[in-house]
Enzyme design. Sequence first.
Site, short mmCIF file in Angstrom:
data_model
loop_
_atom_site.label_atom_id
_atom_site.label_comp_id
_atom_site.label_asym_id
_atom_site.label_seq_id
_atom_site.Cartn_x
_atom_site.Cartn_y
_atom_site.Cartn_z
N TYR A 196 5.40 12.13 16.75
CA TYR A 196 5.97 11.39 15.62
C TYR A 196 7.35 10.84 15.99
O TYR A 196 8.38 11.31 15.50
CB TYR A 196 6.07 12.31 14.40
CG TYR A 196 6.38 11.59 13.10
CD1 TYR A 196 5.43 10.78 12.49
CD2 TYR A 196 7.62 11.75 12.48
CE1 TYR A 196 5.71 10.14 11.28
CE2 TYR A 196 7.90 11.11 11.28
CZ TYR A 196 6.95 10.31 10.70
OH TYR A 196 7.22 9.67 9.50
N THR A 228 -1.27 9.30 2.54
CA THR A 228 -1.43 7.85 2.57
C THR A 228 -2.33 7.51 3.76
O THR A 228 -2.88 8.40 4.41
CB THR A 228 -0.07 7.16 2.73
OG1 THR A 228 0.54 7.65 3.94
CG2 THR A 228 0.85 7.49 1.56
N ARG A 279 0.82 -1.21 0.00
CA ARG A 279 0.00 0.00 0.00
C ARG A 279 0.86 1.26 0.00
O ARG A 279 2.09 1.19 0.13
CB ARG A 279 -0.91 0.02 1.23
CG ARG A 279 -0.13 0.12 2.54
CD ARG A 279 -1.06 0.07 3.75
NE ARG A 279 -1.62 -1.26 3.93
CZ ARG A 279 -2.67 -1.51 4.70
NH1 ARG A 279 -3.27 -0.53 5.33
NH2 ARG A 279 -3.09 -2.76 4.85
N GLY A 280 0.23 2.40 -0.15
CA GLY A 280 0.89 3.69 0.00
C GLY A 280 2.07 3.93 -0.91
O GLY A 280 2.05 3.60 -2.10
N LYS A 300 14.04 7.66 11.45
CA LYS A 300 14.32 8.09 10.08
C LYS A 300 15.65 8.84 10.04
O LYS A 300 16.46 8.65 9.12
CB LYS A 300 13.20 8.98 9.55
CG LYS A 300 11.85 8.30 9.40
CD LYS A 300 11.85 7.28 8.27
CE LYS A 300 10.45 6.78 7.97
NZ LYS A 300 10.43 5.76 6.90
#
Length: 257
Positions: free
Chosen positions: A156, A193, A16-17, A162
Amino acid sequence: MDILKDKVVLITGSSRGIGKAIARKCALAGADIVVNYRKSGGSSQTQAEELCKEIEEMGCRAMMVQADIALRDSVKALFGEVSEKMGRLDYLILNAAKAPFKPIEKLFERELRQLVDTNYLGNIFCIQSALPMLEKTEGKIIFISSLGSRFYNPSYPLGSMKAAMESIVRDCAESLREKKVSVNAVCGGIVKTDSFKVLRQFWDNIDMLPDGLFVEPEEIADVVLFLCTQASRGITGQTIVVDKGLSNAICREKVKS
């Protein structure tokens, strides 16, 4: 356009996405695709099956493999299956991610471990397991990052992982240079998304951003495809930001969509 003809691309978390958009883009360029999803049953497996069917209708080979990248044995099994059934690997796209939307100071121990296991260790497990095949093809590794790697968002925690992986991209680009395996990253802006539906609950006024500052999954996939080609041969160890210029200015005038 068959610039990736006879090449094999594995995209983690590609049912997905953004991962799905990358799989489609690479298939349109002629590549055979390995679609990875984490959990058997449910919507992820169904979407993976539909994506494989779509890729095969394009005239490319498609292979669906369930694997949780947080588990080393699962990763080894994933790449063992790719080696057995595809016979090679040219591009590893590290797209899979999993994390709660929650301030770091409020994360439970199990959430912290999941954060590190999936988004840091899992990616490294994939790199390690992919290397024997990538060395043979002088392949490429591309990590999908996000703006959370450099800008604060109170809910987040994935951003810290990341950022860590962007450092791994730099380090691996150098350590794998002699093996002729290229490593880069694409840092995506705000993409609508499935996760955006949750993000909007924690980011005040995000819906007030002009449409022109939202990134389409296909725009990230375009840059990934570029990094897969010879045209990107002068780029190594870099993180390319694809955010429609959102990060250029803290204060901005109203942007027309």
